[in-house]
Write an enzyme that holds these catalytic residues in place. Structure first.
Site, PDB file in Angstrom:
ATOM      1  N   ALA A  89      26.400  50.393  37.768  1.00  0.00           N
ATOM      2  CA  ALA A  89      27.406  50.778  36.794  1.00  0.00           C
ATOM      3  C   ALA A  89      26.273  51.160  35.582  1.00  0.00           C
ATOM      4  CB  ALA A  89      28.252  49.423  36.383  1.00  0.00           C
ATOM      5  N   GLY A 134      26.935  49.120  41.784  1.00  0.00           N
ATOM      6  CA  GLY A 134      28.077  49.819  41.834  1.00  0.00           C
ATOM      7  C   GLY A 134      28.033  51.310  42.919  1.00  0.00           C
ATOM      8  N   GLU A 137      28.349  49.916  46.421  1.00  0.00           N
ATOM      9  CA  GLU A 137      29.634  49.694  46.329  1.00  0.00           C
ATOM     10  C   GLU A 137      30.674  51.121  46.675  1.00  0.00           C
ATOM     11  OE1 GLU A 137      30.565  45.718  43.703  1.00  0.00           O
ATOM     12  OE2 GLU A 137      29.608  47.349  42.733  1.00  0.00           O
ATOM     13  N   GLU A 157      23.754  42.177  40.825  1.00  0.00           N
ATOM     14  CA  GLU A 157      24.333  41.920  39.800  1.00  0.00           C
ATOM     15  C   GLU A 157      24.076  40.228  39.126  1.00  0.00           C
ATOM     16  OE1 GLU A 157      26.918  44.804  41.804  1.00  0.00           O
ATOM     17  OE2 GLU A 157      25.688  43.122  42.459  1.00  0.00           O
TER      18      GLU A 157
END
Length: 284
Positions: A89, A134, A137, A157
């Site tokens: 992210a 991310g 993911e 994270e």
């Protein structure tokens, strides 16, 4: 297909393959709000493949569009710049968000990954470099993950006081099992391509980016010789059965098997087999 223009993505179509490249190399292709927005647009267009006609809407069978066309037979998802697939992210954006905005951002990315999973053709994530948070993911929403020797995966994270927000707590355990998913998420540990392959996260490991993309194109080419409606129905059946009990999954499979019998591809495939000739699938 006309995908339009994008600020953060590069789209190339060739030989029935759409290559979608996250194109923010200066930020290691981090998933900013703009990237998420543009990925949603691309997925919306890809989900029109082979299913835009009235008959598809009423029967629910992929590939029954009025023109029967399948302009794209597979998707390659990758990142620009050579250092990262998607590093994660966009942390600079996250630091300016409140809790409501953060939840909206996560749900927006959830919508992207669900849309990517529902694309009726195979999607191969080609990971060269970092696929962290991310990025991992996003790759998990693809059908297959191919990795280069320098690929690295992880859900780091917890190092930031965060938790996976783009699907990692759900899809990672589906790929590698609950225990290993817990270990990677709780520790924030990175793993290399070969460890990811051993765990079942990655399908294949190739030496270079060029070999990676060539292998993905070769796999899509092989799948493109099959019935596109059967591939699309198989993908939908697998996705719908994931996480269900065995009886529930078998019920989904039986209904999908029934749906295949309503396609012209099934008629052509079985007839060609009996007649000992190569099938020419109409894609309907």
């Amino acid at each position: 297909m006309d995908f339009g223009s994008f600020e953060t993505l590069a789209i190339e179509t060739s030989g029935g393959i759409a290559t979608v490249t996250v194109n923010r190399p200066e930020a290691l292709n981090a998933l900013s709000g703009k990237v998420v927005e543009e990925l949603a647009r691309v997925c919306e267009e890809l989900n029109r493949l082979g299913g835009t006609g009235t008959s598809a809407a009423t029967t629910g069978i992929p590939g029954t569009a009025d023109d029967g066309a399948w302009p794209v037979r597979g998707v390659i998802l990758t990142g620009a710049g050579g250092k990262a697939f998607v590093a994660g992210a966009d942390i600079r954006e996250l630091t300016s968000m409140n809790a409501d905005q953060a939840e909206f951002h996560a749900r927006s990315m959830h919508a992207v990954t669900l849309a990517l999973e529902s694309v009726p053709v195979p999607v191969i994530a080609c990971v060269d470099g970092f696929a962290l948070g991310g990025g991992c993911e996003l790759a998990l929403a693809a059908d297959f993950i191919y990795a280069s020797e320098r690929a690295q995966f992880g859900q780091p994270e917890v190092n930031l006081g965060l938790v996976p927000g783009f699907g990692g707590s759900v899809r990672l355990q589906q790929r590698i099992g609950l225990g290993m998913a817990r270990e990677l998420i709780y520790t924030g540990r990175r793993i290399d391509a070969h460890e990811a392959h051993r765990l079942g996260l990655v399908n294949r490991v190739l030496a270079t980016r060029e070999e990676l993309l060539a292998a993905a194109a070769e796999t899509i080419g092989e799948i493109a010789t099959k019935s596109p409606t059967a591939v699309a129905l198989s993908k939908r059946s697998i996705n719908q059965a994931t996480g269900r009990t065995t009886p529930e999954g078998l019920d989904i499979e039986a209904r999908t098997f029934r749906a295949a019998f309503g396609t012209e591809d099934m008629k052509e495939g079985t007839t060609a087999f009996v007649e000992k000739r190569a099938a020419v699938f109409p894609g309907r």
